[in-house]
Structure formats: C-alpha cells, structure tokens
Design an enzyme around this catalytic site. Structure first.
Site, PDB file in Angstrom:
ATOM      1  N   ASP A  24      18.279   7.726   1.614  1.00  0.00           N
ATOM      2  CA  ASP A  24      18.686   6.817   0.548  1.00  0.00           C
ATOM      3  C   ASP A  24      20.257   6.792   0.858  1.00  0.00           C
ATOM      4  OD1 ASP A  24      19.746   5.539  -1.731  1.00  0.00           O
ATOM      5  OD2 ASP A  24      19.410   7.515  -3.159  1.00  0.00           O
ATOM      6  N   ASN A  26      22.464   4.529  -0.880  1.00  0.00           N
ATOM      7  CA  ASN A  26      23.325   4.341  -2.080  1.00  0.00           C
ATOM      8  C   ASN A  26      23.111   5.312  -3.159  1.00  0.00           C
ATOM      9  OD1 ASN A  26      20.760   3.496  -3.002  1.00  0.00           O
ATOM     10  ND2 ASN A  26      21.666   1.073  -3.378  1.00  0.00           N
ATOM     11  N   ASP A  28      20.634   5.609  -5.174  1.00  0.00           N
ATOM     12  CA  ASP A  28      19.755   5.308  -6.533  1.00  0.00           C
ATOM     13  C   ASP A  28      18.392   6.031  -6.423  1.00  0.00           C
ATOM     14  OD1 ASP A  28      18.373   3.877  -4.342  1.00  0.00           O
ATOM     15  OD2 ASP A  28      18.400   2.096  -5.334  1.00  0.00           O
ATOM     16  N   ASP A  32      16.440   3.339   1.975  1.00  0.00           N
ATOM     17  CA  ASP A  32      16.999   2.037   2.102  1.00  0.00           C
ATOM     18  C   ASP A  32      17.246   1.897   3.591  1.00  0.00           C
ATOM     19  OD1 ASP A  32      19.465   2.965   2.071  1.00  0.00           O
ATOM     20  OD2 ASP A  32      19.466   3.184  -0.009  1.00  0.00           O
ATOM     21  N   ASP A 101       5.954  -3.890   9.715  1.00  0.00           N
ATOM     22  CA  ASP A 101       4.546  -3.798   9.352  1.00  0.00           C
ATOM     23  C   ASP A 101       4.019  -5.135   8.904  1.00  0.00           C
ATOM     24  OD1 ASP A 101       1.945  -2.669   8.250  1.00  0.00           O
ATOM     25  OD2 ASP A 101       3.163  -0.861   7.969  1.00  0.00           O
ATOM     26  N   ASP A 198      -1.651  -4.176   9.388  1.00  0.00           N
ATOM     27  CA  ASP A 198      -2.433  -3.544   8.249  1.00  0.00           C
ATOM     28  C   ASP A 198      -3.881  -4.109   8.366  1.00  0.00           C
ATOM     29  OD1 ASP A 198      -1.736  -1.902   5.847  1.00  0.00           O
ATOM     30  OD2 ASP A 198      -2.700  -3.622   4.716  1.00  0.00           O
ATOM     31  N   GLU A 239      -4.272  -1.731  12.533  1.00  0.00           N
ATOM     32  CA  GLU A 239      -5.072  -0.517  11.947  1.00  0.00           C
ATOM     33  C   GLU A 239      -6.470  -1.155  11.772  1.00  0.00           C
ATOM     34  OE1 GLU A 239      -4.696   1.694   7.594  1.00  0.00           O
ATOM     35  OE2 GLU A 239      -4.345  -0.470   7.763  1.00  0.00           O
ATOM     36  N   HIS A 311       1.581   7.748   7.019  1.00  0.00           N
ATOM     37  CA  HIS A 311       1.750   7.414   5.459  1.00  0.00           C
ATOM     38  C   HIS A 311       0.401   7.479   4.813  1.00  0.00           C
ATOM     39  CE1 HIS A 311       0.830   3.478   6.716  1.00  0.00           C
ATOM     40  NE2 HIS A 311       0.784   2.942   5.356  1.00  0.00           N
ATOM     41  N   ASP A 312      -0.684   7.724   5.174  1.00  0.00           N
ATOM     42  CA  ASP A 312      -1.798   7.642   4.515  1.00  0.00           C
ATOM     43  C   ASP A 312      -2.485   8.811   4.686  1.00  0.00           C
ATOM     44  OD1 ASP A 312      -1.515   4.933   3.674  1.00  0.00           O
ATOM     45  OD2 ASP A 312      -2.577   4.092   5.332  1.00  0.00           O
TER      46      ASP A 312
HETATM   47  C1  GLC Z   1      -3.412   0.157   4.885  1.00  0.00           C
HETATM   48  C2  GLC Z   1      -2.199   1.079   4.523  1.00  0.00           C
HETATM   49  C3  GLC Z   1      -2.196   1.590   3.235  1.00  0.00           C
HETATM   50  C4  GLC Z   1      -2.411   0.503   2.312  1.00  0.00           C
HETATM   51  C5  GLC Z   1      -3.523  -0.525   2.544  1.00  0.00           C
HETATM   52  C6  GLC Z   1      -3.654  -1.628   1.677  1.00  0.00           C
HETATM   53  O1  GLC Z   1      -4.503   1.038   4.836  1.00  0.00           O
HETATM   54  O2  GLC Z   1      -1.704   1.930   5.551  1.00  0.00           O
HETATM   55  O3  GLC Z   1      -0.896   2.303   2.964  1.00  0.00           O
HETATM   56  O4  GLC Z   1      -2.441   0.989   0.868  1.00  0.00           O
HETATM   57  O5  GLC Z   1      -3.581  -0.747   3.874  1.00  0.00           O
HETATM   58  O6  GLC Z   1      -2.647  -2.645   2.192  1.00  0.00           O
HETATM   59 CA    CA Z   2      18.831   3.487  -1.860  1.00  0.00          CA
END
Ligand code: GLC
Ligand code: CA
Length: 535
Positions: A24, A26, A28, A32, A101, A198, A239, A311-312
């Site tokens: 972060d 700034n 908040d 970012d 992405d 995605d 993906e 991230h999943d």
């Molecule tokens: C992909 C992303 C996931 C998202 C989903 C819908 O699987 O990695 O984080 O929720 O698509 O966009």
């Molecule tokens: Ca921020």
C-alpha cells in the site's frame, strides 16, 4: 526443439502480484500501483524479470477486480492511468516485463455494455451477453447457486458463470470479438508485454451440448485475439481446464497462433480430496504430475508453465510440506523440484519467503465471495466450527492476505488498517525476518534463479528421471550437449543416497553439504554438475 519465440520466453521468470495485497503506497489499507513500484527492486534482486498483475481495471470489486466495469481505466483504489504508465516505465527501465490479466469471459454488470444491453433487444449492445426468456439449462455458478439470473428491466435471464454481477459475454457476436481485440490492442499500445487470460476455456459455449466451455469456436476466438500480427510478440498464458496433451497442442503449438502456454491444474489435487477437504499426501503426488507434463510437453515442443501457487489456491507448502518445523526445507525443496524443470517459472507473492496457509478464527475475517457463499452453504449441513475449518483449509483468502514485509504494525504493508486481516503468522514469517535469517527462503530462490540464468541446461536441457515412482524422493538430470546437471530432492524421511555418477560439489543446496552422495535429511535438496557417468 522449441521455436525461437518460446526459447526466448523460457527465460522469463514471472512473479504474480495480487495488487490489493502486495504493498500500500498511500496508507488507505489497500495495495496499489505506487506500492508495487516501491518494491520493484526487491523483485529484481530476487531474479524475476516479469510481473503478472491480477486485474487492475475499474471494478466494483465483487470478485476483486475479476468483475471489470471498464477495460481501459484503472481501479480507483489502485491509482490512475498515469500510475500505470509509471509502473510500465519503471519495469521497462529495469529490463522487466509486464503481463496484464485479461478477463474476456465476463464483465461486471455495471459495465456500460451490460447497462446498455439490459435496456432492450434492439440496441448496439443487446447481443453482447447471453439472454434467454427461459432458463435453458441447469448450469451452476462457480461461486454457488444457479448460473442464471433474471433481469427485470430486460425481462430475460442472463448467464453468469461466476458471481451474479459477472455476466458472461456472448462471443458469438462479432462485435464482442472486435471489442476484445481492441482491448488487447489498447494495452499493447500502452506497452504491456503479455497477458494471462482468465478462464480462456469458457469463452466458447455449447448450449446444445450443455457445455459451459471448450465450445466449438474456442480456437477460432483465441486465434482472433492473438493470431494477429500486432499480438504476435506477446507472451500469453491461458488459465484452462485442459487435461490432455492433444488439447494442449491445439492451444499452444507454435504454428497455431494462439497461446504461448497454459496453466494446467492437474497437480492442484495435491493434498486435498476436494477444494475444501484435506487429504493426507506427500510430495510424490506433485512429483508424478510434474513428470507427466514434462514428458508430454517435451515430446511436442510445447512451452510449459511451472507453478504451484496463485491467488486462488492455498500454498502448496501447507498442503504437502511441513509448514511448521520444516517450513524452510519444505519451501525450498518444492522450489528446486519445480523450477529446475523445463518451463516458465511463476512465483506467487509470499512464496519466496515460504508463507504458509493462514488460519482465522472467525468467518468475518474472510472477504472472498466464494468462501463467504460456500460457508453459508456448508452451514446448512454441518456445524459452524466444521464449516469454518473447511473454509480455513480451502479459502482463496489463504493467498490474499497482505504481503508480510515485516513483523511491525500491519506487517509493513500499510500505515493504515489493511482491507483484510493480516496473516495469522506474519510476526513469525515476513520478508524482513526471512532476509536476515541464515535459512532464508528468499536467498535460496535468488540462488536458484541465478543458477538457472547462468546455465542454459536448465532452460532447454533434456530431462531424465533417475528415481522410480516408489522412491520417496525425486532425482533427475538435465542434459544439454555434453553438460549434465543432477537435482536431488528428498521428501519426508531420511535417505542414504548413492548417485550413479561423480559430481562436482553442490552448486545449490538448502542445507549445508559437501558432496552429493550420502545422507539426506527430510526435505533436503542439492544440485550439482555431473563430472562423469560411472557406467
Ligand atoms: C479465474 C480467476 C479467479 C476469478 C475467476 C472469475 O479463475 O483466477 O480469481 O474469480 O476466474 O473471473
Ligand atoms: Ca492504497
């Protein structure tokens, strides 16, 4: 032999950033773009030369940016287009690349296209989405419940494969294809070097077969995006739910003009029976999946992607490693067995300091829409404690807590209150602490990536697996010309090992060791150049 473009892309080492939780700038409480710029030297020193940013576009954030309301603008919390341009310059100035992405399957329902589309059946956007008078099938949303939602204004149902506010785009409409090509071009003109796409498998559907994905026009659509001259230089990774090599060939063979590579998910079964149910498992499972795909992609000259975390997913180290007493060893042995294989390395933020899965004692610590919906669903059939245990195991928030930069207040992530709870172990495990430790995961990653950079054998070298399927360890060689290197990765138990060749001293190891032969402690790994084959 890999084609020239893929040989070049094999040199990319990609670090995935979840911008909301990285840094972060700034105060908040939300990560970012300026925060990312502050940390580029940390990444450069690690040895990565590209970053993949999870979505940074305008979004109401029902699915943290995967619900886009404007593909050509930046999310307010993350900064401005000027910040994005500054980030691109800061990256390119360091000889680093940017991968954005791209989310082509759906938009937020607050996107202008959808807002127009719902107004009626005869405006320019009417056919941008899938509209039906009656619900045509029983498809379910990935985030639970029906994938169909009634819109009172239009008086019809629309498809949402994910959240109710993520409406699926109708790619059969040529105007949608054109709009997405223009989106890609817009970002190429800004200077981005590639895209992670995605749920690419879902952009073509087959309502007659009842198949939400891998529809008959899938390859035509991918080709329309990336088979054009303007996009030919990009690195692209889709993906996808691909499980067999023939389908991968159709996506990634050099002459297809589609994608550089795919993220495949077979190895995500490691350590779990299903997404929310643990399963006793060992590193053998990971090893066997890796070997399978190495052999297949090598046979057909495909570019492969090497990842365990994103991230999943809850971190691999917590699924099949020991993330307590042997956390350092587990983190480093997984890195050695993964990133010294052939493919493009992807490192997820926090992985380079051995961040394990988090655990929270209250459901309101969770933010992820999938976790929150699933918890409610679970509570219908089990106690709240049991439901919370399952969510703690499988939640995507396991990978979305703020990056722990230090053990100080808010983990050095922000001067304000972070948008989501810090990792439950951030005071014990953080970047500052790791870097000053004798057993630094970051330093191991750094040494591993330097080794890979300095020796082409780890890029294009042929793989030979020395260990058998029964062995509780993984030994393999990589060979290029007359140069051979050996990698030994021991798993849970102690092992006495005698290699069938003479080696130099280890060039990389996670514990102190002088020779490649001898006793290996649990999760110990070592890498050396082979001097001579004794056979
Ligand atoms: C992909 C992303 C996931 C998202 C989903 C819908 O699987 O990695 O984080 O929720 O698509 O966009
Ligand atoms: Ca921020």
């Amino acid at each position: 032999m890999l084609c020239k473009k893929y040989q070049e892309q094999l040199r990319w080492v990609i670090y995935q950033i979840y911008p909301r939780s990285f840094m972060d700038g700034n105060g908040d409480g939300i990560g970012d773009l300026q925060g990312i710029i502050q940390k580029l030297d940390y990444l450069k020193e690690l040895g990565v030369n590209a970053i993949w940013l999870c979505p940074c576009y305008k979004s109401p954030n029902d699915d943290n940016g995967y619900d886009i309301s404007d593909y050509r603008d930046i999310m307010d919390e993350f900064g401005t287009m000027a910040d994005m341009e500054a980030l691109i310059n800061a990256l390119h100035g360091r000889d680093m690349k940017l991968i954005m992405d791209l989310v082509p399957n759906h938009t937020s329902t607050s996107h202008f296209w959808f807002q127009e589309s719902r107004k009626g059946k005869d405006n320019p956007y009417s056919d941008f989405y899938y509209w039906f008078d009656e619900i045509p099938n029983d498809w379910e949303s990935a985030f639970r419940g029906s994938a169909w939602e009634y819109d009172a204004l239009r008086g019809q149902y629309y498809l949402h494969s994910f959240a109710v506010s993520q409406a699926d785009l109708n790619w059969n409409n040529p105007a949608v294809v054109k709009a997405m090509q223009d989106t890609v071009d817009f970002w190429i003109d800004k200077g981005v070097d590639g895209f992670r796409i995605d749920v690419i498998d879902m952009i073509s559907k087959d309502f007659s077969r009842g198949c939400n994905g891998f529809g008959p026009r899938l390859h035509e659509f991918i080709h329309a995006l990336f088979g054009r001259e303007k996009a030919a230089h990009l690195f692209t990774v889709g993906e996808s739910g691909v499980h067999d090599i023939d389908e991968m060939i159709r996506h990634c063979a050099a002459d297809r003009g589609e994608l550089s590579t795919l993220f495949l998910f077979d190895h995500m079964e490691c350590g779990r029976a299903d997404k929310f149910t643990p399963r006793q498992d060992s590193l053998k499972t990971l090893r066997d999946h890796l070997i399978h795909w190495q052999r297949e992609t090598e046979k057909y000259d495909l570019l492969h992607s090497l990842f365990t975390d994103n991230h999943d997913q809850p971190p691999m180290i917590s699924r099949i490693g020991n993330d307590r007493e042997k956390r350092y060893e587990s983190a480093t042995v997984i890195a050695a067995m993964l990133y010294l294989l052939k493919g493009v390395p992807f490192i997820y933020q926090g992985q380079e300091i051995g961040m394990p899965a988090a655990a929270y004692d209250r459901i309101d610590c969770f933010d992820d829409i999938e976790s929150v919906n699933t918890y409610k669903e679970f509570c219908k059939t089990m106690t709240p404690e049991e439901a919370l245990r399952k969510i703690n195991f499988g939640s995507r928030d396991n990978a979305r807590h703020p990056m722990a930069w230090s053990g100080e207040r808010h983990g050095g992530f922000s001067t304000g209150t972070p948008w989501i709870a810090l990792h439950s172990r951030y005071q014990e495990i953080n970047a500052q602490g790791d870097l000053s430790s004798e057993r630094s995961v970051y330093r191991f990653y750094q040494a591993l990536l330097a080794l890979r950079r300095a020796n082409d054998v780890f890029l294009d070298g042929k793989l030979e697996v020395i260990s058998t399927k029964e062995d509780p360890y993984f030994i393999f060689t990589r060979k290029l010309g007359n140069e051979t290197w050996v990698v030994v990765c021991n798993f849970e138990g102690e092992q006495q090992l005698q290699l069938p060749f003479t080696c130099e001293q280890p060039a990389l190891a996670n514990l102190q060791r002088e020779t490649m032969d001898g006793n290996y402690a649990p999760y110990e790994c070592a890498v050396a150049k082979v001097v001579s084959q004794s056979v």
